[in-house]
Design an enzyme around this catalytic site. Structure first.
Site, PDB file in Angstrom:
ATOM      1  N   HIS A  70      19.507  55.426  20.333  1.00 30.92           N
ATOM      2  CA  HIS A  70      19.638  55.701  18.816  1.00 30.92           C
ATOM      3  C   HIS A  70      20.668  54.664  18.285  1.00 30.92           C
ATOM      4  O   HIS A  70      20.394  54.124  16.984  1.00 30.92           O
ATOM      5  CB  HIS A  70      20.235  57.060  18.513  1.00 30.92           C
ATOM      6  CG  HIS A  70      20.035  57.254  17.071  1.00 30.92           C
ATOM      7  ND1 HIS A  70      18.830  57.445  16.569  1.00 30.92           N
ATOM      8  CD2 HIS A  70      20.948  57.312  15.997  1.00 30.92           C
ATOM      9  CE1 HIS A  70      19.027  57.525  15.056  1.00 30.92           C
ATOM     10  NE2 HIS A  70      20.198  57.337  14.780  1.00 30.92           N
ATOM     11  N   TYR A  80      20.256  51.387  14.612  1.00 28.01           N
ATOM     12  CA  TYR A  80      21.029  50.731  13.650  1.00 28.01           C
ATOM     13  C   TYR A  80      21.446  49.180  13.973  1.00 28.01           C
ATOM     14  O   TYR A  80      21.784  48.372  12.895  1.00 28.01           O
ATOM     15  CB  TYR A  80      22.666  51.614  13.775  1.00 28.01           C
ATOM     16  CG  TYR A  80      22.156  52.851  13.156  1.00 28.01           C
ATOM     17  CD1 TYR A  80      21.901  53.180  11.862  1.00 28.01           C
ATOM     18  CD2 TYR A  80      22.250  53.929  14.132  1.00 28.01           C
ATOM     19  CE1 TYR A  80      21.338  54.421  11.358  1.00 28.01           C
ATOM     20  CE2 TYR A  80      21.642  55.215  13.645  1.00 28.01           C
ATOM     21  CZ  TYR A  80      21.449  55.307  12.548  1.00 28.01           C
ATOM     22  OH  TYR A  80      21.011  56.500  11.993  1.00 28.01           O
ATOM     23  N   HIS A  83       7.470  58.427  10.916  1.00 31.92           N
ATOM     24  CA  HIS A  83       8.745  58.120  10.569  1.00 31.92           C
ATOM     25  C   HIS A  83       9.234  56.788  11.234  1.00 31.92           C
ATOM     26  O   HIS A  83       9.771  55.851  10.189  1.00 31.92           O
ATOM     27  CB  HIS A  83       9.742  59.331  11.173  1.00 31.92           C
ATOM     28  CG  HIS A  83      11.005  58.740  11.347  1.00 31.92           C
ATOM     29  ND1 HIS A  83      11.917  58.611  10.255  1.00 31.92           N
ATOM     30  CD2 HIS A  83      12.042  58.272  12.583  1.00 31.92           C
ATOM     31  CE1 HIS A  83      13.245  58.477  10.511  1.00 31.92           C
ATOM     32  NE2 HIS A  83      13.292  58.140  11.957  1.00 31.92           N
ATOM     33  N   PHE A  84       8.700  56.386  12.449  1.00 30.83           N
ATOM     34  CA  PHE A  84       9.562  55.108  12.569  1.00 30.83           C
ATOM     35  C   PHE A  84       8.854  53.928  11.990  1.00 30.83           C
ATOM     36  O   PHE A  84       9.369  52.628  11.885  1.00 30.83           O
ATOM     37  CB  PHE A  84       9.864  55.036  13.890  1.00 30.83           C
ATOM     38  CG  PHE A  84       8.839  54.947  15.074  1.00 30.83           C
ATOM     39  CD1 PHE A  84       8.232  53.923  15.086  1.00 30.83           C
ATOM     40  CD2 PHE A  84       8.678  55.842  15.956  1.00 30.83           C
ATOM     41  CE1 PHE A  84       6.969  53.903  16.208  1.00 30.83           C
ATOM     42  CE2 PHE A  84       7.916  55.786  16.904  1.00 30.83           C
ATOM     43  CZ  PHE A  84       7.015  54.789  17.192  1.00 30.83           C
ATOM     44  N   HIS A  85       7.513  54.006  11.501  1.00 29.24           N
ATOM     45  CA  HIS A  85       7.110  52.894  10.691  1.00 29.24           C
ATOM     46  C   HIS A  85       7.724  52.668   9.415  1.00 29.24           C
ATOM     47  O   HIS A  85       7.328  51.647   8.729  1.00 29.24           O
ATOM     48  CB  HIS A  85       5.319  53.047  10.869  1.00 29.24           C
ATOM     49  CG  HIS A  85       4.838  52.645  12.116  1.00 29.24           C
ATOM     50  ND1 HIS A  85       4.917  53.612  13.021  1.00 29.24           N
ATOM     51  CD2 HIS A  85       4.422  51.500  12.836  1.00 29.24           C
ATOM     52  CE1 HIS A  85       4.106  52.855  14.331  1.00 29.24           C
ATOM     53  NE2 HIS A  85       4.102  51.523  13.859  1.00 29.24           N
ATOM     54  N   ARG A 131       1.711  62.514  19.685  1.00 27.22           N
ATOM     55  CA  ARG A 131       1.689  61.051  19.779  1.00 27.22           C
ATOM     56  C   ARG A 131       1.392  60.539  20.985  1.00 27.22           C
ATOM     57  O   ARG A 131       1.095  61.299  21.878  1.00 27.22           O
ATOM     58  CB  ARG A 131       3.121  60.574  19.435  1.00 27.22           C
ATOM     59  CG  ARG A 131       4.230  61.099  20.573  1.00 27.22           C
ATOM     60  CD  ARG A 131       5.676  60.616  20.024  1.00 27.22           C
ATOM     61  NE  ARG A 131       6.003  59.177  19.954  1.00 27.22           N
ATOM     62  CZ  ARG A 131       7.317  58.848  20.210  1.00 27.22           C
ATOM     63  NH1 ARG A 131       8.351  59.625  20.245  1.00 27.22           N
ATOM     64  NH2 ARG A 131       7.485  57.386  20.386  1.00 27.22           N
ATOM     65  N   ARG A 132       1.335  59.290  21.151  1.00 29.24           N
ATOM     66  CA  ARG A 132       0.982  58.426  22.373  1.00 29.24           C
ATOM     67  C   ARG A 132      -0.076  59.368  23.404  1.00 29.24           C
ATOM     68  O   ARG A 132       0.063  59.417  24.466  1.00 29.24           O
ATOM     69  CB  ARG A 132       2.239  58.627  23.279  1.00 29.24           C
ATOM     70  CG  ARG A 132       3.516  57.944  22.674  1.00 29.24           C
ATOM     71  CD  ARG A 132       4.584  57.979  23.582  1.00 29.24           C
ATOM     72  NE  ARG A 132       5.666  56.775  23.332  1.00 29.24           N
ATOM     73  CZ  ARG A 132       6.757  56.732  24.025  1.00 29.24           C
ATOM     74  NH1 ARG A 132       7.184  57.800  24.561  1.00 29.24           N
ATOM     75  NH2 ARG A 132       7.619  55.735  23.858  1.00 29.24           N
TER      76      ARG A 132
END
Ligand code: HAS
Length: 483
Positions: A218, A222, A372-374, A435-436
């Site tokens: 996590h 950042y 979300h992460f794209h 996913r995956r």
């Protein structure tokens, strides 16, 4: 850009080598969309297995490209802003370790001996050289910050009473987060996974390795985000024609991300047994706290854009938005940062959904997560990397950017692609698509008993969005190579 001559070569290598590897990373991204939509119905394509490709996509794009960029960008900011010389031996050792580590890991992935995805969870096991490569890469990335500290202390002594430049605060924040984040994963790799893959130990504690990974995983996000925030606070206001609305907000954001970014990893493990509900509840609250610096950034950056737009003659309550330099080809860097911000609005909101312990049950391990992460690492972070790399590379080589119009089109095309891609994956995530998973073999194959026609639309949107993102990358490389 005036930097030490050998530092220039090192920075160019740190930007160009991972960008070259990224060509494979991006190619496997486009292929993922095709597997998902059932356009490829096989376990492998062009000799590379689905999971090998997915591992290459994640490791190259999310770990190698981002970390190399952070180091190169850190060197550029520290030596430019402090107008000081940095240690060349330190920078060279760091480069050699990081390059050696990446090549080792990449070779193992492409030989099919490290098909463990970018999270390398046991019981999936990789070849020892993959873990060794990761360890070398991480150790190499530790060196720069420790060599910047004496440079900063010297500057501090020579400039009593002057405020540390904001960009330097952001870079130090980024690398302090990285230092904190990488200690647990270095422990996981060196003490648990490497001896296990060498056959020296009979097994590992799976829950402990996952928790150590997410202790890293996590704050890592950042670390990815902070260089882009440095661009938002230091360059974007000027590109918009104004100035930063609040220097304090920038310093507060950077400092608070050090404090709030870890430990937060348990929000990736809400579905894991062996962690108490109380701990998961506490981490929900802590995760919601880490949203605050980003909300502050949204406010400060929007206010800075407004200052710029009003300087350019904009007026009214909302009319000033029209005056921003969206399509000025000589200001081609602006859209890279602006489109990143627009994408991040959606990435951030969906992060808040993920962080809610109860809502997380609906979307965990579904297609929602890559959506979300794209919109986060694949949005503001990636566009920041592309824009700043082009800016720094051409600046160091003292070459103009050719085809500035094409350079400007890239972020818009990427934004359209990510929105189509992520909308499809959000939709499928809410309908339970995993996913995956090589869906072309099963859920998107009408001949399979598991066929899910209701996932067809989302998967095809994902593929079309992915192809548009691929096209944006091709245009970017055309501009970069020609420049
Ligand atoms: Fe996340 C999963 C929660 C931010 C990356 N995240 C992931 C994964 C990745 C990732 C890679 O709580 C998947 C890992 C895996 O493989 O399993 N995330 C959050 C939260 C935030 C957040 C609360 N994530 C990020 C960032 C990332 C990133 C940043 C990369 C750089 N995430 C989660 C959770 C999971 C998760 C759970 C686990 C889910 C699961 O079940 O597996 C927050 O930090 C977000 C705060 C951001 C905002 C947005 C502020 C908006 C700004 C833009 C302003 C725009 C302007 C322009 C001014 C609140 C700054 C306006 C212009 C106009 C025209 C309108």
């Amino acid at each position: 850009m005036e930097l030490q001559k050998s530092l220039r070569t090192i920075i160019l290598a740190e930007l160009l080598v991972p960008l070259t590897l990224f060509i494979f990373g991006a190619y496997h991204g486009v292929l993922q969309g095709m597997y998902q939509a059932g356009v490829i119905r096989a376990t492998k394509f062009a000799g590379i297995d689905y999971y090998e490709g997915l591992t290459a996509h994640g490791v190259i794009n999310a770990i190698v490209l981002t970390t190399f960029f952070a180091v190169a960008f850190g060197y550029t900011v520290v030596s430019q802003e402090l107008k000081s010389k940095v240690s060349i031996p330190g920078a060279s050792i760091s480069l050699v370790l990081m390059l050696g580590g990446s090549v080792m890991a990449a070779v193992m992935i492409f030989m099919g001996k490290a098909t463990v995805l970018y999270t390398f969870y046991p019981p999936l096991m990789a070849h020892p050289l993959f873990y060794l490569g990761l360890a070398l890469f991480i150790v190499g990335s530790w060196i720069p910050m420790w060599t910047w500290i004496p440079v900063y202390l010297r500057w501090r002594k020579e400039n009593p009473g002057r405020k540390t430049p904001l960009g330097v605060v952001g870079i130090f924040a980024s690398f302090i987060v990285w230092q904190m984040a990488t200690l647990p994963v270095a422990f996981e790799v060196l003490v648990q996974l490497l001896p296990w893959s060498l056959g020296w130990t009979s097994g590992v504690n799976v829950m402990l390795t996952r928790t150590l990974f997410w202790f890293f995983g996590h704050p890592l996000v950042y670390f990815w985000l902070l260089p882009t925030y440095v661009l938002y606070y230091t360059m974007l206001p000027r590109l918009a024609g104004g100035k930063l609305f609040s220097d304090f907000a920038g310093r507060f954001t950077f400092m608070s991300l050090i404090l709030l970014s870890c430990p937060l990893g348990l929000h990736h493990q809400f579905a894991d047994p062996g962690i108490t509900t109380t701990n998961k509840g506490i981490q929900t609250v802590l995760t919601l706290f880490v949203v605050i610096p980003s909300l502050l950034t949204a406010f400060t950056v929007a206010a800075s854009l407004e200052l710029g737009a009003r300087n350019r003659g904009g007026g009214g309550l909302f009319g000033w938005w029209k005056k921003l330099p969206y399509f000025e080809s000589k200001n081609w860097l602006f859209p890279y940062l602006f489109c990143g911000l627009v994408i991040f609005l959606f990435g951030g909101i969906t992060g808040i959904v993920n962080a809610s312990y109860s809502l997380n049950n609906v979307i965990h391990n579904t297609a929602w997560i890559p959506a979300h992460f794209h919109l986060t690492v694949g949005g503001p972070v990636f566009l920041g990397i592309l824009g700043a790399s082009l800016f720094i590379i051409t600046g160091l080589l003292k070459k103009p950017v050719v085809s500035t119009t094409m350079a400007m089109v890239v972020p818009y095309l990427w934004m359209v692609g990510t929105f189509i891609f992520s909308s499809g994956l959000f939709l499928n995530g809410l309908r339970g698509a995993p996913r995956r998973t090589n869906m072309g073999m099963t859920y998107l194959n009408p001949a399979s008993p598991s066929y899910r026609p209701d996932w067809w639309l989302g998967a095809h949107m994902g593929m079309i969005g992915g192809c548009i993102m691929g096209l944006a990358c091709i245009l970017y490389f055309m501009v970069l190579i020609r420049s």
